[in-house]
Write an enzyme that holds these catalytic residues in place. Structure first.
Site, PDB file in Angstrom:
ATOM      1  CE1 TYR A   1      -3.994   1.786  -0.209  1.00  9.74           C
ATOM      2  CE2 TYR A   1      -3.455   2.715   1.943  1.00  9.74           C
ATOM      3  CZ  TYR A   1      -4.246   2.698   0.805  1.00  9.74           C
ATOM      4  OH  TYR A   1      -5.276   3.577   0.684  1.00  9.74           O
TER       5      TYR A   1
ATOM      6  CE  LYS B   1     -20.378 -20.432 -15.983  1.00 12.55           C
ATOM      7  NZ  LYS B   1     -21.437 -21.012 -16.789  1.00 12.55           N
TER       8      LYS B   1
END
Length: 761
Positions: free
Chosen positions: A40, A95
């Site tokens: 970060y 899925k």
């Protein structure tokens, strides 16, 4: 399974131990302040600036290139219809799971709360920078056509509506091969399609792309054949509307070469089938009930070439053969779209793969002696490990040749190797194992069935078709627990201590005593032991009243293995039994031996353990690559431990030269091929992927498998007992329900193997 029980099981699966089926996992180190400063602020600014300079750097510095969005508005979910975006989320997560386990593609599922086509498209376009591809899912027609068409045109990343194209791609591959086997030509076949929705239209369009003439297609919806003069026919359906008159489906099927079913079950009769042309091709793809029952169809026409959407019949048209691999190829060349050329390339790759020699692993998984191209094998099986190396390269090449690839591949062999490496992290082996067990289920004893987790495992084994449970334990407790968990099928239950079991118990005792009376066993001893369920169950296996047995959930391993060693003979030629654990690791399955029985095996013992483990590895359809591990490498230490390993290897090299085995070797060298090749280029393991480790003692093997299990959360199957004449296997104390189901599947496969060997004799 009882409906309420099945419902409860499904809800628990999705709710526990954490809600849902997918999660985000870090791919970079994050242990130190330095790591976090790079992940970060301030370190993250550098890749941001590089992407600002060139937007394509987003693929270099972020996960975009392997990230697909599965997007739905919940308007056409499975067979549930318009149930809304939130209710569609479990399907979209499912899925995502399939994308990951079949092609190592990461997924975020996105549920969009709008039925407005323009708003839906705007939403997808606005979030598209996040993703490398878009999979549209469960969106109702005709809106789905417009949504896909516009997104394909307006986005520069691959977009595909799998509901439309998945079945089309897989069935086209099957059709190409079926037409060839029937001795016909694509541009001559007459075709009837039952169904006129998005899937039917997509199928017809792709069939036409492969040569079928539109005028040779008759398409039916629930009202009858689509007619040109019917104003209700949509623009998408119009190419398949006819000006001919057909009374009904039966009328249209007279003389037809091909029937494609994408509608509802049991609408085709034997008479309709008999009216078709010679060598009829019938794809009855309605699920779960095909347009005509498979067995009825093949009994009616011996010349039929039949496919369904079901896994329990040959030639399953399964979308999982397509979408994961199509997106894999598209992502890997950073395609700007999935075009017709790429879909056709996937079709051809699937069709050609079915003509190649099938790996033994696949034959074993489906219980076949040898799958070969023919009427019962016109498309590859979903468990075929070659799919990942066959379909994505074909799709990628088509993307490059059609000009939509922005990062072309140059080294195709390297690319195929990378694809195969991607598939090391899933649990295909467990799916292969259970699928193979289902091909020839066996009678399997659960010796502690009055324990609720053991009974749950037996229930799953029964309902999944893995085996036929025989339950041992307290009769009343088992009946109460069965009712509690909704296990309402009648299965055999025996309580060895009851009056009802006395005759069987005494017969077993006499049988056992007759075989052991000259080895210090009295008839009284035998009668006393037969009151214990393990002894009772083992005698059921010995006498052929059961095919296999699993036990050990509630007792320590040494306590449980004792009666096994007393009652079950060793296999011919075996001097000492051993165990192996199959660990599901990030690099694929690895077998570890001996994990439970032999504290300090000799060199001779180690060699025999290696040979027995090799047999088991082959039982799972893999070729064993064995490292005999130690704390030293190839003679670097002459202490007792490394020396006996070295002696075992020498024996194996001399007497079994075709076996891929080497050592003594340290584990890191065994598993790191680059290190091994650099330091020990003479090793038989160079350029091989080690899948079996034989340890010098029980301490090392047992500690290693339990470390892998607990620290890496590697799934374990075992300990699998090696060297017994009968298929008996022992759980670890307190094993999970899933572990017990897996061990039961092992026992069934073991029984299949032993039965096959006996039949040969």
């Amino acid at each position: 399974m009882h409906k309420d029980s099945k419902r409860r099981e499904a809800l628990l699966y999705h709710a526990k131990p954490t809600p849902g089926k997918i999660q985000v996992v870090p791919t970079k180190k994050y242990a130190t302040q330095r790591d976090l400063a790079l992940a970060y602020s301030p370190g993250v600014a550098e890749p941001c600036l590089e992407i600002e300079k060139d937007v394509n750097n987003v693929y270099k510095y972020t996960a975009k290139g392997n990230l697909v969005a599965v997007i739905s508005n919940g308007t056409a979910v499975l067979g549930l219809g318009d149930i809304g975006p939130e209710a569609s989320k479990p399907v979209m997560e499912g899925k995502g799971l399939l994308f990951k386990i079949f092609a190592d593609i990461d997924v975020f599922d996105i549920e969009v709360d709008t039925k407005d086509v323009d708003k839906f498209i705007e939403t997808v376009k606005n979030i598209a920078p996040t993703f490398g591809g878009i999979n549209l899912e469960d969106i109702k027609a005709p809106e789905s056509f417009e949504i896909e068409r516009r997104l394909v045109e307006e986005l520069n990343i691959p977009v595909m509506h799998d509901d439309q194209h998945g079945t089309a791609i897989i069935s086209s591959a099957a059709l190409l091969n079926a037409v060839e086997l029937a001795g016909k030509k694509m541009d001559e076949v007459k075709m009837v399609i039952s169904g006129a929705g998005s899937a039917a239209i997509a199928c017809a369009n792709l069939y036409v792309a492969f040569g079928v003439k539109p005028e040779n297609i008759v398409m039916f919806n629930s009202k009858g054949a689509l007619r040109k003069d019917d104003p209700r026919v949509t623009d998408m359906q119009r190419p398949y509307a006819t000006d001919k008159h057909y009374d009904d489906l039966a009328h249209a099927m007279k003389g037809a070469d091909v029937f494609i079913g994408l509608s509802s079950g049991d609408i085709v009769t034997p008479e309709m089938l008999l009216s078709m042309a010679d060598n009829p091709i019938v794809f009855a793809m309605a699920n779960p009930t095909p347009e005509i029952n498979y067995n009825l169809a093949i009994d009616t026409r011996k010349d039929i070439i039949m496919a369904t959407g079901r896994s329990d019949h040959p030639n399953q048209v399964n979308n999982v053969l397509g979408f994961p691999f199509i997106f894999r190829g598209a992502l890997d060349v950073r395609a700007t779209k999935i075009n017709e050329e790429m879909k056709k390339a996937a079709v051809v790759a699937l069709a050609e793969l079915a003509k190649e020699s099938v790996p033994e692993q696949v034959n074993i998984a489906y219980g076949e002696t040898k799958l070969t191209f023919g009427r019962d094998y016109i498309i590859p099986k979903p468990f075929d490990p070659r799919l990942i190396a066959a379909v994505p390269p074909a799709v990628a090449k088509a993307a490059m040749e059609s000009g939509v690839a922005t990062a072309p591949i140059t080294d195709w062999e390297k690319y195929k190797d990378e694809l195969l490496e991607r598939m090391g992290s899933d649990n295909k082996m467990i799916r292969l194992l259970t699928n193979r067990a289902r091909t020839n289920p066996k009678r399997i004893i659960f010796a502690e069935a009055d324990q609720i987790d053991v009974l749950k495992a037996a229930q799953i084994v029964h309902e999944e078709g893995i085996g036929f449970p025989i339950l041992l334990g307290n009769l009343e407790i088992i009946k109460e627990l069965k009712e509690e968990i909704g296990f309402d099928t009648e299965v055999p239950i025996f309580d060895p201590k009851t009056k009802e079991s006395e005759a069987k118990r005494l017969a077993y005792a006499k049988h056992f005593w007759e075989t052991r009376k000259r080895k210090g066993i009295t008839l009284l001893d035998a009668e006393k032991w037969m009151r214990e369920r393990n002894y009772f169950g083992l005698m059921m296996v010995n006498t052929g009243e059961a095919d296999a047995m699993v036990t050990g959930y509630s007792r320590s391993y040494p306590t449980t293995i004792k009666p096994v060693m007393q009652l079950i003979d060793k296999a011919p030629g075996v001097s000492k039994i051993a165990t192996t654990n199959m660990m599901m690791t990030a690099r694929g399955p690895i077998f570890l031996s001996d994990t439970a029985i032999n504290p300090n095996p000799s060199a001779d013992d180690l060699a025999r353990i290696a040979l027995m483990t090799a047999k088991t590895v082959r039982m799972f359809g893999m070729e064993p690559v064995i490292a005999m591990v130690s704390y030293s490498n190839f003679g670097s230490s002459h202490n007792e431990g490394p020396s006996k390993v070295s002696q075992a290897v020498a024996y194996l090299h001399e007497n079994f030269p075709d076996l891929i085995v080497d050592g003594e070797i340290q584990t890191d060298f065994a598993l790191n091929s680059d290190m091994l090749k650099s330091k020990f280029p003479f090793s038989k393991l160079v350029n091989k992927k080690v899948n079996t480790l034989i340890f010098p003692n029980l301490d090392a093997a047992n500690i290693t498998y339990k470390l892998l299990k607990e620290l890496n959360k590697a799934e374990s199957i075992g300990p699998i007992i090696l060297g017994l004449d009968k298929p008996v296997h022992v759980f670890q104390l307190g094993a999970s329900v899933e572990e017990m189901v897996n061990m039961a599947a092992v026992a069934v496969v073991d029984a299949q193997e032993k039965g096959r060997k006996q039949n040969k004799l």
